[in-house]
Design a protein around this motif. Structure first.
Motif, PDB file in Angstrom:
ATOM      1  N   SER A   1     -14.587 -14.149  57.592  1.00 31.11           N
ATOM      2  CA  SER A   1     -15.078 -15.033  56.545  1.00 31.11           C
ATOM      3  C   SER A   1     -16.176 -14.313  55.771  1.00 31.11           C
ATOM      4  CB  SER A   1     -15.604 -16.335  57.144  1.00 31.11           C
ATOM      5  OG  SER A   1     -16.663 -16.065  58.052  1.00 31.11           O
ATOM      6  N   MET A   2     -16.593 -14.902  54.663  1.00 31.80           N
ATOM      7  CA  MET A   2     -17.697 -14.385  53.858  1.00 31.80           C
ATOM      8  C   MET A   2     -18.672 -15.530  53.612  1.00 31.80           C
ATOM      9  SD  MET A   2     -15.586 -12.117  51.022  1.00 31.80           S
ATOM     10  CE  MET A   2     -14.347 -13.384  50.766  1.00 31.80           C
ATOM     11  N   THR A   3     -19.952 -15.219  53.622  1.00 32.94           N
ATOM     12  CA  THR A   3     -20.967 -16.242  53.376  1.00 32.94           C
ATOM     13  C   THR A   3     -21.683 -15.908  52.074  1.00 32.94           C
ATOM     14  OG1 THR A   3     -21.270 -16.661  55.729  1.00 32.94           O
ATOM     15  CG2 THR A   3     -23.033 -17.378  54.262  1.00 32.94           C
ATOM     16  N   ILE A   4     -21.581 -16.807  51.110  1.00 33.09           N
ATOM     17  CA  ILE A   4     -22.190 -16.617  49.795  1.00 33.09           C
ATOM     18  C   ILE A   4     -23.699 -16.801  49.906  1.00 33.09           C
ATOM     19  CG2 ILE A   4     -22.343 -17.530  47.440  1.00 33.09           C
ATOM     20  CD1 ILE A   4     -19.416 -18.555  47.879  1.00 33.09           C
TER      21      ILE A   4
ATOM     22  N   GLY B   1     -16.589 -11.018  34.886  1.00 35.53           N
ATOM     23  CA  GLY B   1     -18.017 -11.072  34.611  1.00 35.53           C
ATOM     24  C   GLY B   1     -18.854 -11.680  35.712  1.00 35.53           C
ATOM     25  N   GLN B   2     -18.218 -12.379  36.663  1.00 31.50           N
ATOM     26  CA  GLN B   2     -18.980 -13.030  37.727  1.00 31.50           C
ATOM     27  C   GLN B   2     -19.342 -12.050  38.836  1.00 31.50           C
ATOM     28  OE1 GLN B   2     -16.649 -16.436  39.047  1.00 31.50           O
ATOM     29  NE2 GLN B   2     -17.708 -17.775  37.598  1.00 31.50           N
ATOM     30  N   ARG B   3     -20.401 -12.394  39.579  1.00 30.23           N
ATOM     31  CA  ARG B   3     -20.835 -11.624  40.743  1.00 30.23           C
ATOM     32  C   ARG B   3     -21.100 -12.587  41.889  1.00 30.23           C
ATOM     33  NH1 ARG B   3     -22.932 -12.204  36.136  1.00 30.23           N
ATOM     34  NH2 ARG B   3     -25.143 -11.929  36.666  1.00 30.23           N
ATOM     35  N   TYR B   4     -20.787 -12.137  43.091  1.00 31.09           N
ATOM     36  CA  TYR B   4     -21.133 -12.867  44.316  1.00 31.09           C
ATOM     37  C   TYR B   4     -21.737 -11.886  45.311  1.00 31.09           C
ATOM     38  CZ  TYR B   4     -18.740 -17.246  43.144  1.00 31.09           C
ATOM     39  OH  TYR B   4     -18.372 -18.440  42.553  1.00 31.09           O
ATOM     40  N   ASP B   5     -22.917 -12.232  45.812  1.00 28.14           N
ATOM     41  CA  ASP B   5     -23.463 -11.530  46.962  1.00 28.14           C
ATOM     42  C   ASP B   5     -23.038 -12.311  48.191  1.00 28.14           C
ATOM     43  OD1 ASP B   5     -26.527  -9.920  45.994  1.00 28.14           O
ATOM     44  OD2 ASP B   5     -24.887 -10.538  44.704  1.00 28.14           O
TER      45      ASP B   5
END
Length: 609
Positions: free
Chosen positions: A288-291, A312-316
């Protein structure tokens, strides 16, 4: 043909990071050291793997970064030299007719700084015939509108054959972003790089893996594609690149991007969609990934199994390396029945490799995640809260922005906003009108003037609900984060379900209690999106679709925010640099340029709109 929209040149960037008064350090080192003697020294328990929420005395994850910045006194300097290369062999072995590179690489250097540093970038344009300008995507540019990099609005293009410009701005935000050319469709030819600004985080982590850009990739030049899309839909991407590389889906030439995970550790990964047309749904097999951040907005941690990332979007995100030591596919899938983009690579992927595992390819292909239908997340909860009154919102002509695909004129496809397709003047940007006191703005600038001071401005964007055909659009705003107060009911884009905002029923769909906040949001096909931003940053700010072909064909407006305050805020030095660059551009274009302007100037051809 001429690659006049900047799409055909490769940007060679001379990467020269220098911290004034200190030697260059790695991004990891920079996240842990004190950068200003005027700041209290960071405690040994601050911004460590077990405590990322703090930063330095008086500044932590709960600090409102729009009102408070830990000004460090440090300047990070870079030089980006843009060049074009013919017959260039790409990362998957295919020779492209023309590219534009930064530092002779498909990705420019990562611009790295700490929260509160000054970033100073010298851009040298060594293209042959194209102008250029570099936009620092998502960076607020508070008080530095003339450094936003939107040619035709905040500056004239930088002329080719050695023209240069120095951009300088304060890193008032922190997190992950990117930079790209705003000259026509130029960034689709390679004028792209990433930005990493160290700061606090809402979740502990052990290792920062850095930026991980994802991009569609075309063997044809962006210039040719933007012309072809005047009369036809866009082609599928030829490939999808992960951090600038991938294998060819048929020949196998090239290399997979490979990310190493340390067993038992939590990793921060900074995902960026730098595409010109493709949206991506990403997933990591078995994980899984946690935003923890979206765009440059810190978020309270939220765990997901897959993630839709619009252009154009970014997610860490954080990823726990808690599975068996091995190799795992990091997959990109397309949804929305092709409305989110398509590719000739049916299974784009990278490899996430546990340290200690063999170097073989992963064996488990994974399962395709549920289709996002080209819709992004609305249930994000920003750490720094905003409350926006929504109960009395009502659509009016002055707060409604209709988008319409006009196929009644030549060329076949023209995107109009408020009844007009944007067509900027390279040689006379909007700032020129501001500096000279000329309020006779051309209709083609698509200006929406905003005069209120420190108030919420509401914008209802309608996506052609009565038109013959509608596509989802990633809407990006310069100069501000916006809050997403609501959107039309979810529907598959292929269904072309029409939704027109109805105050009597849709007011209950709105959320003003700490709503999702970012700088790119998806506008549903044939639906609506209600955004708001505070009028606290005087400037000329673009709001546009971030699909390159769409903005090239006109899909943009210019918010002219508090023009009197903007004029009064422009320094003598910035005004002199603006005038000098415009004089250099006017000396080149159009008299010395062998090719005419063929688009909006922001990404397509001047067809008389």
């Amino acid at each position: 043909m001429r690659f006049l929209l900047g799409a055909a040149a490769l940007v060679a960037v001379i990467f020269a990071p220098a911290v004034h008064g200190a030697p260059p350090v790695s991004p990891h080192d920079m996240s842990l050291r004190d950068v200003d003697m005027d700041l209290a020294p960071r405690a040994s328990t601050c911004n460590t793997p077990s405590n990322r929420a703090c930063w330095t005395t008086g500044f932590d994850i709960s600090t409102d970064y729009e009102t408070s910045t830990p000004v460090t006194g440090v300047t990070r300097t870079y030089t980006l030299t843009i060049t074009e290369v013919d017959n260039w062999v790409g990362p998957d072995g295919v020779t492209k007719e023309k590219v534009m590179l930064i530092n002779n690489k498909i990705l420019g250097p990562t611009i790295t700084a700490d929260w509160g540093d000054r970033i100073q970038v010298t851009v040298i344009n060594n293209l042959r015939t194209n102008g250029t300008s570099i936009h620092w995507h998502g960076l607020r540019q508070l008080g530095s509108n003339l450094h936003d990099g939107a040619n035709g609005l905040t500056e004239c293009p930088i002329p080719p054959n050695g023209g240069s410009k120095v951009y300088s701005f304060l890193a008032t935000q922190y997190g992950t972003s990117w930079y790209h050319s705003h000259f026509s469709a130029q960034y689709g030819n390679g004028v792209v790089g990433t930005i990493l600004i160290n700061g606090p985080a809402s979740l502990p982590y052990d290792i920062d893996l850095g930026t991980f850009p994802l991009s569609d990739y075309y063997y044809e030049t962006a210039d040719k594609i933007v012309l072809n899309t005047a009369t036809a839909g866009p082609p599928p991407s030829s490939n999808v690149l992960f951090n600038g590389t991938n294998v060819h889906p048929v020949t196998g030439q090239g290399q997979y991007a490979n990310v190493t995970l340390t067993p038992g550790k939590r990793h921060r990964l900074r995902l960026i969609n730098t595409s010109v047309e493709n949206h991506f749904q990403v997933s990591l097999v078995g994980h899984s990934m946690t935003i923890i951040a979206s765009d440059l907005v810190p978020q309270n941690a939220m765990t997901v199994q897959s993630l839709f990332i619009a252009v154009g979007q970014r997610y860490d995100v954080t990823i726990d390396a808690s599975q068996a030591v091995g190799n795992y596919w990091f997959n990109v899938t397309f949804g929305g029945s092709g409305f989110c983009g398509t590719s000739q690579n049916p299974t784009p992927a990278a490899i996430f490799h546990y340290a200690g595992a063999s170097g073989q390819l992963p064996t488990n292909p994974g399962t395709a995640p549920a289709d996002s239908n080209c819709l992004d997340l609305l249930n994000l909860t920003p750490v720094v809260t905003r409350t926006v009154p929504v109960a009395n919102f009502a659509p009016q002509p002055n707060n409604t922005i209709p988008i319409h695909l006009d196929n009644s004129v030549v060329p076949f496809l023209t995107w109009k906003v408020n009844g007009s397709a944007i067509n900027v003047q390279w040689e006379k940007p909007v700032i020129d009108y501001i500096l000279t006191g000329n309020t006779s703005y051309p209709a083609g600038e698509n200006i929406i003037q905003v005069n209120s001071v420190n108030q919420w401005a509401y914008w209802l964007i309608e996506n052609d609900p009565t038109g013959a055909f509608s596509l989802p659009h990633p809407i990006h705003l310069h100069g501000h984060d916006f809050v997403i107060l609501g959107r039309s009911p979810d529907a598959t884009p292929a269904s072309q379900t029409q939704y027109i905002f109805n105050p009597s029923t849709d007011i209950f769909r709105l959320n003003g209690n700490n709503p999702a906040r970012r700088d790119v949001a998806m506008l549903p096909a044939k639906g609506w999106l209600l955004l708001a931003f505070q009028t606290d940053n005087p400037g000329a700010w673009l709001m546009h679709c971030h699909i390159a072909w769409h903005v090239s064909h006109g899909l943009s407006v210019d918010f002219l925010e508090r023009p009197t305050d903007l004029k009064n805020s422009i320094s003598a030095a910035d005004q002199a640099n603006f005038n000098n660059n415009c004089a250099n551009w006017r000396a080149y274009w159009p008299s010395q340029d062998p090719f005419p302007k063929v688009d909006s100037g922001l990404r397509m051809r001047d067809w008389g709109f």
